[in-house]
Scaffold this active site. Structure first.
Site, mmCIF file in Angstrom:
data_model
loop_
_atom_site.group_PDB
_atom_site.id
_atom_site.type_symbol
_atom_site.label_atom_id
_atom_site.label_comp_id
_atom_site.label_asym_id
_atom_site.label_seq_id
_atom_site.Cartn_x
_atom_site.Cartn_y
_atom_site.Cartn_z
ATOM 1 N N ASP A 1 6.409 28.981 -28.819
ATOM 2 C CA ASP A 1 7.622 28.173 -28.649
ATOM 3 C C ASP A 1 8.825 28.968 -28.139
ATOM 4 O O ASP A 1 9.974 28.548 -28.321
ATOM 5 C CB ASP A 1 8.014 27.467 -29.963
ATOM 6 N N GLY B 1 7.108 27.761 -20.846
ATOM 7 C CA GLY B 1 7.084 26.730 -19.814
ATOM 8 C C GLY B 1 8.221 26.883 -18.825
ATOM 9 O O GLY B 1 8.012 26.898 -17.610
ATOM 10 N N HIS C 1 4.101 23.737 -23.734
ATOM 11 C CA HIS C 1 5.097 24.458 -22.940
ATOM 12 C C HIS C 1 6.000 23.443 -22.242
ATOM 13 O O HIS C 1 5.559 22.723 -21.352
ATOM 14 C CB HIS C 1 4.401 25.356 -21.913
#
Length: 427
Positions: free
Chosen positions: A12, A16, A42
């Site tokens: 986390d 992405g 992502h």
């Protein structure tokens, strides 16, 4: 130059948006996924507000960059179809034309997922924080029955796939002493053969050719602190989350890659397990629309930047070339954010040892479950101060910055250009 993107935390951290940003600096030949499976999450948010949580498709998909799922991926065709539907709704054309899958990649099936959830339920209060999507069961079954574990290539042969799915279902049902809550193999076969007809299944040599054709971003999943051997056992994933898998793929093609480690300005994790710098008072100040309580993982936990744990991740990986620092808007919203440099258990570093000894990792976990922050710095609210402090703490320069949820916002960032240097840009 190829770039390997790895999360130096518990996941986390913003892989992405980092991958999406690297693809914007193109041209990028492909995004290659090299570990994990459909449990990845992502997030990418575009300037016009479109949002997608990437699981199996690479995080460059919204920019039209192809994805290759390597043999180290665990592929879930049913979850992939759902993800494809959402990307299509966002306006991505000819989606499956952007996707290639190594035939040797293991399949995650509804039987793996059902077994995963039953096993986690049986643990009661001692749950590991699994995503409940069958990732660990897929890996475990492949280790126990390597010849019978279904692969992406099996989806091209209905009789072979049906045999393997029936055997898988029956073995897991026998292990639990009950019928698994999952559809019959015949229904799964229909969906899986449709998957084989939609994507490009590849053999040895395909990825090597792609790597020689142009720059590639290799996108990791989860985080180093969840690594199957170096993470804090048993709160880990059945996956090697370091740079190792990506570098093995690159070496086979005679290529090398730049190691880019991703961290955020505050350390988070989903579910149970050590989180030394956790501070419940931060959670309401740093709420996130794309992260929250998971049905199987548990709570989304927020803490101060854990330099001790992230240094450990860097050392486990054998070092990084550069860092990407995300959530740089957070210190302005929460000026009390701190950078924790040491624990009360002594020292500023955790012991690093060769992989293979889970008892040693479990003992380390027990130490961390009772450890508390003992020394910290307060970089303040200035993003530049945070980048400097994090770079100094982890021994690598911050070359890419992210200041908010959207891919491009009017804030100063840094990016990696094609010759591998860092450059300041304004979005």
């Amino acid at each position: 130059m190829h770039t390997i993107v790895v999360d130096l935390g518990y996941g986390d951290a913003g892989k992405g948006t980092v991958v999406d940003r690297l693809c914007a600096r193109g041209p990028i030949r492909a995004v290659v996924r090299f570990n994990g499976g459909a449990q990845a999450a992502h997030n990418v948010v575009t300037t016009d507000g479109r949002h997608h949580t990437f699981a199996q498709f690479g995080s460059g998909t919204l920019r039209g960059v192809p994805t290759h799922l390597s043999r180290f991926m665990l592929v879930d065709p049913l979850a992939l179809a759902a993800e494809a539907d959402h990307l299509t709704a966002l306006g991505v054309p000819a989606l499956y034309a952007l996707l290639s899958v190594d035939r040797a990649a293991r399949l995650t099936t509804p039987y793996h997922a059902a077994a995963n959830r039953l096993r986690e339920q049986e643990r009661g209060t001692a749950r590991h924080g699994s995503c409940g999507m069958g990732i660990g069961e897929t890996a475990a079954y492949a280790l126990a029955h390597p010849q019978d574990a279904p692969t992406a290539g099996d989806c091209a042969s209905r009789p072979r796939l049906l045999r393997k799915l029936r055997l898988l279902r029956d073995r897991l049902a026998d292990e639990f002493g009950r019928r698994l809550p999952a559809p019959p193999p015949e229904d799964c076969v229909d969906a899986f053969t449709a998957f084989a007809g939609a994507v490009t299944l590849t053999d040895d040599g395909h990825l090597a050719r792609v790597l020689r054709e142009g720059a590639v971003v290799l996108e990791g999943a989860q985080g180093v602190l969840l690594d199957e051997w170096h993470g804090f056992h048993p709160y880990t994933t059945w996956s090697t989350t370091t740079f190792a898998g990506a570098e093995a793929l690159l070496a086979e093609a005679g290529q090398e890659g730049r190691r880019l480690g991703v961290v955020r300005t505050y350390t988070t994790r989903h579910g149970p397990g050590p989180h030394v710098t956790e501070d419940p008072e931060l959670a309401p100040l740093l709420s996130e629309p794309h992260n929250g309580h998971g049905t199987w993982q548990g709570a989304f936990r927020v803490g101060h930047f854990d330099a001790v744990a992230h240094r450990y991740a860097v050392e486990v990986c054998g070092g990084v070339d550069a860092l990407a620092l995300t959530h740089l808007d957070a210190p302005r919203r929460c000026p009390r954010l701190r950078l924790v440099q040491a624990y009360d258990t002594g020292g500023t570093r955790l012991p690093v040892a060769p992989p293979g000894d889970l008892e040693r990792q479990a003992a380390l976990t027990q130490r961390l479950l009772t450890a508390r922050p003992a020394r910290w710095d307060v970089p303040g609210s200035d993003p530049a101060a945070w980048s400097e402090a994090v770079g100094e703490a982890l021994g690598a320069p911050v070359v890419l910055e992210s200041h908010g949820p959207k891919r491009d916002i009017p804030a100063c960032r840094a990016a990696v250009n094609q010759d591998g240097n860092s450059e300041r840009i304004r979005s």
